[in-house]
Design a protein around this motif. Structure first.
Motif, PDB file in Angstrom:
ATOM      1  N   LEU A  93       0.824  -1.198   0.000  1.00 50.10           N
ATOM      2  CA  LEU A  93       0.000   0.000   0.000  1.00 50.10           C
ATOM      3  C   LEU A  93       0.862   1.255   0.000  1.00 50.10           C
ATOM      4  O   LEU A  93       2.058   1.207   0.321  1.00 50.10           O
ATOM      5  N   THR A  94       0.257   2.369  -0.334  1.00 49.53           N
ATOM      6  CA  THR A  94       0.909   3.666  -0.227  1.00 49.53           C
ATOM      7  C   THR A  94       0.119   4.522   0.759  1.00 49.53           C
ATOM      8  O   THR A  94      -0.965   4.135   1.213  1.00 49.53           O
ATOM      9  N   GLU A  95       0.631   5.713   1.037  1.00 51.50           N
ATOM     10  CA  GLU A  95      -0.050   6.570   2.003  1.00 51.50           C
ATOM     11  C   GLU A  95      -1.404   7.059   1.506  1.00 51.50           C
ATOM     12  O   GLU A  95      -2.207   7.552   2.296  1.00 51.50           O
ATOM     13  N   GLU A  96      -1.673   6.901   0.214  1.00 46.95           N
ATOM     14  CA  GLU A  96      -2.989   7.268  -0.301  1.00 46.95           C
ATOM     15  C   GLU A  96      -4.095   6.383   0.278  1.00 46.95           C
ATOM     16  O   GLU A  96      -5.274   6.744   0.237  1.00 46.95           O
ATOM     17  N   ALA A  97      -3.724   5.236   0.834  1.00 51.11           N
ATOM     18  CA  ALA A  97      -4.729   4.348   1.433  1.00 51.11           C
ATOM     19  C   ALA A  97      -5.200   4.848   2.793  1.00 51.11           C
ATOM     20  O   ALA A  97      -6.250   4.422   3.280  1.00 51.11           O
ATOM     21  N   LEU A  98      -4.436   5.745   3.415  1.00 51.33           N
ATOM     22  CA  LEU A  98      -4.807   6.260   4.724  1.00 51.33           C
ATOM     23  C   LEU A  98      -6.082   7.093   4.645  1.00 51.33           C
ATOM     24  O   LEU A  98      -6.237   7.924   3.752  1.00 51.33           O
ATOM     25  N   GLN A  99      -6.967   6.897   5.593  1.00 51.05           N
ATOM     26  CA  GLN A  99      -8.198   7.685   5.664  1.00 51.05           C
ATOM     27  C   GLN A  99      -8.185   8.670   6.833  1.00 51.05           C
ATOM     28  O   GLN A  99      -9.229   9.151   7.264  1.00 51.05           O
ATOM     29  N   THR A 100      -6.992   8.991   7.315  1.00 50.04           N
ATOM     30  CA  THR A 100      -6.853  10.054   8.301  1.00 50.04           C
ATOM     31  C   THR A 100      -7.073  11.404   7.620  1.00 50.04           C
ATOM     32  O   THR A 100      -6.709  11.585   6.458  1.00 50.04           O
ATOM     33  N   PRO A 101      -7.658  12.383   8.310  1.00 47.89           N
ATOM     34  CA  PRO A 101      -7.839  13.710   7.711  1.00 47.89           C
ATOM     35  C   PRO A 101      -6.485  14.351   7.412  1.00 47.89           C
ATOM     36  O   PRO A 101      -5.544  14.225   8.207  1.00 47.89           O
ATOM     37  N   PRO A 102      -6.346  15.044   6.287  1.00 45.64           N
ATOM     38  CA  PRO A 102      -5.097  15.754   6.015  1.00 45.64           C
ATOM     39  C   PRO A 102      -4.794  16.736   7.147  1.00 45.64           C
ATOM     40  O   PRO A 102      -5.658  17.499   7.568  1.00 45.64           O
ATOM     41  N   MET A 135      -4.021  -0.623  11.051  1.00 42.60           N
ATOM     42  CA  MET A 135      -5.345  -1.130  10.689  1.00 42.60           C
ATOM     43  C   MET A 135      -5.357  -1.640   9.250  1.00 42.60           C
ATOM     44  O   MET A 135      -5.896  -2.720   8.959  1.00 42.60           O
ATOM     45  N   LEU A 136      -4.757  -0.882   8.361  1.00 42.63           N
ATOM     46  CA  LEU A 136      -4.691  -1.307   6.960  1.00 42.63           C
ATOM     47  C   LEU A 136      -3.870  -2.583   6.813  1.00 42.63           C
ATOM     48  O   LEU A 136      -4.249  -3.494   6.060  1.00 42.63           O
ATOM     49  N   ARG A 137      -2.740  -2.678   7.527  1.00 41.48           N
ATOM     50  CA  ARG A 137      -1.921  -3.893   7.475  1.00 41.48           C
ATOM     51  C   ARG A 137      -2.715  -5.094   7.965  1.00 41.48           C
ATOM     52  O   ARG A 137      -2.641  -6.187   7.370  1.00 41.48           O
ATOM     53  N   GLY A 147     -10.544  -0.857   2.107  1.00 45.79           N
ATOM     54  CA  GLY A 147     -11.199   0.390   1.725  1.00 45.79           C
ATOM     55  C   GLY A 147     -12.259   0.853   2.695  1.00 45.79           C
ATOM     56  O   GLY A 147     -12.637   2.027   2.690  1.00 45.79           O
ATOM     57  N   THR A 148     -12.764  -0.062   3.512  1.00 42.00           N
ATOM     58  CA  THR A 148     -13.843   0.280   4.448  1.00 42.00           C
ATOM     59  C   THR A 148     -13.427   0.022   5.891  1.00 42.00           C
ATOM     60  O   THR A 148     -14.265  -0.242   6.741  1.00 42.00           O
ATOM     61  N   TYR A 149     -12.136   0.133   6.178  1.00 37.83           N
ATOM     62  CA  TYR A 149     -11.626  -0.297   7.480  1.00 37.83           C
ATOM     63  C   TYR A 149     -12.143   0.546   8.647  1.00 37.83           C
ATOM     64  O   TYR A 149     -12.034   0.125   9.800  1.00 37.83           O
TER      65      TYR A 149
END
Length: 309
Positions: A93-102, A135-137, A147-149
């Motif tokens: 994965l890359t950091e684009e997978a993160l769903q943290t707010p910018p 969480m993504l890992r 995508g829905t973690y």
């Protein structure tokens, strides 16, 4: 809530902070408390050790620095970002997978460095990006949808709720949404401390023990190089400490007890003074426990923040 800290200026108390401080054992028995230990609150980032244990139980293979940063509210220092990127890369994965707010870095010096470089907010700079990378890992390693973690009904979040309930000894009083977008479990201060005590007391070869050791071995990955909670872990051997938004701090002690502190108005100013005094009452001595924020007048010290117990 009781008044647990006062702000004194030139001999006059001009502000008061109410809150709760409680020390419990692994059964939740209250050893000492100021304020009501059954006060319900959102643990915020003091919830992260429970979330990390749940991920380990689900099969997450992280160790060392990467496991420590899974519990972090990090400062977005370069070594933090490098570690988060490596965690994601190992899962394809890359950091684009993160769903943290910018976000900008939580640390003021790192924030200033970003501005000087002409850069801006990024999801990876959010202080919870280490937890989100973990969480993504976990999702990738378990074959769950990454995508829905953050969905409360996602298998990952259901597993976290189950582990949270087991460690704290109670179902969440409410499940809300944290600042980072992840589900957040409300509980009492007593049950929050009880869960941390259980992590402090767990066998070394358990998931809780592995997490505790990662935090102890890599405390700068749990917070940063300039954070007060780092000093609790470096000046107090065997102690784990984790802060949370809205003025929360938990401290797990090697004697299988734990302390939880909450300042009602969410102000961090008295937080570490109160926590330091609570740890002193548990029999510890260290410089960090006796330091108090200064009150300035004309650039000189004219008062201080004092605890009331």
């Amino acid at each position: 809530m009781d008044v647990i800290a006062e702000v004194e200026r030139s001999g006059l108390v001009e502000s008061r902070h109410r809150g709760v401080a409680v020390r419990v054992d692994t059964d939740g028995a209250v050893i000492w408390a100021l304020g009501e230990p059954d006060t319900i609150t959102y643990p915020r980032s003091t919830n992260k050790p429970f979330q990390a244990v749940a991920m380990l139980r689900a099969g997450l293979s992280l160790r060392g620095e990467q496991l420590a940063i899974a519990t972090a509210s990090h400062s977005a220092e370069p070594f933090h970002l490098q570690t988060v990127r490596a965690m994601l890369a190992d899962a394809g994965l890359t950091e684009e997978a993160l769903q943290t707010p910018p976000s900008y870095p939580a640390d003021p010096k790192e924030h200033a460095a970003v501005l000087r470089a002409g850069e801006g907010r990024l999801p990876i700079r959010h202080d919870c990006s280490g937890k989100h990378a973990a969480m993504l890992r976990t999702c990738v390693e378990r074959g769950w949808d990454p995508g829905t973690y953050l969905d409360p009904e996602h298998p990952l979040q259901l597993a976290i709720t189950e582990t949270f309930t087991e460690l704290t000894g109670a179902r969440p009083a409410r499940i809300g949404i944290d600042g980072c977008g992840a589900p957040q479990h409300a509980t009492s201060m007593r049950h929050l401390a009880m869960g941390i005590a259980r992590i402090a007391a767990a066998p070394e070869d358990s998931e809780e023990g592995r997490l505790r050791q990662a935090m102890l071995d890599h405390p700068t990955f749990v917070s940063g190089t300039r954070r007060p909670e780092l000093r609790f872990m470096t000046e107090l051997p065997g102690v784990i400490a984790k802060s949370g938004a809205e003025a929360l701090l938990v401290v797990g002690l090697p004697d299988a007890t734990a302390i939880a502190v909450k300042i009602e108005d969410g102000a961090d100013r008295p937080l570490y003074a109160v926590a330091g005094r609570a740890v002193q009452l548990a029999g510890w001595e260290a410089e960090v426990l006796t330091e108090r924020p200064r009150v300035l007048g004309g650039g000189e010290t004219v008062g201080a923040v004092h605890v009331t117990f």
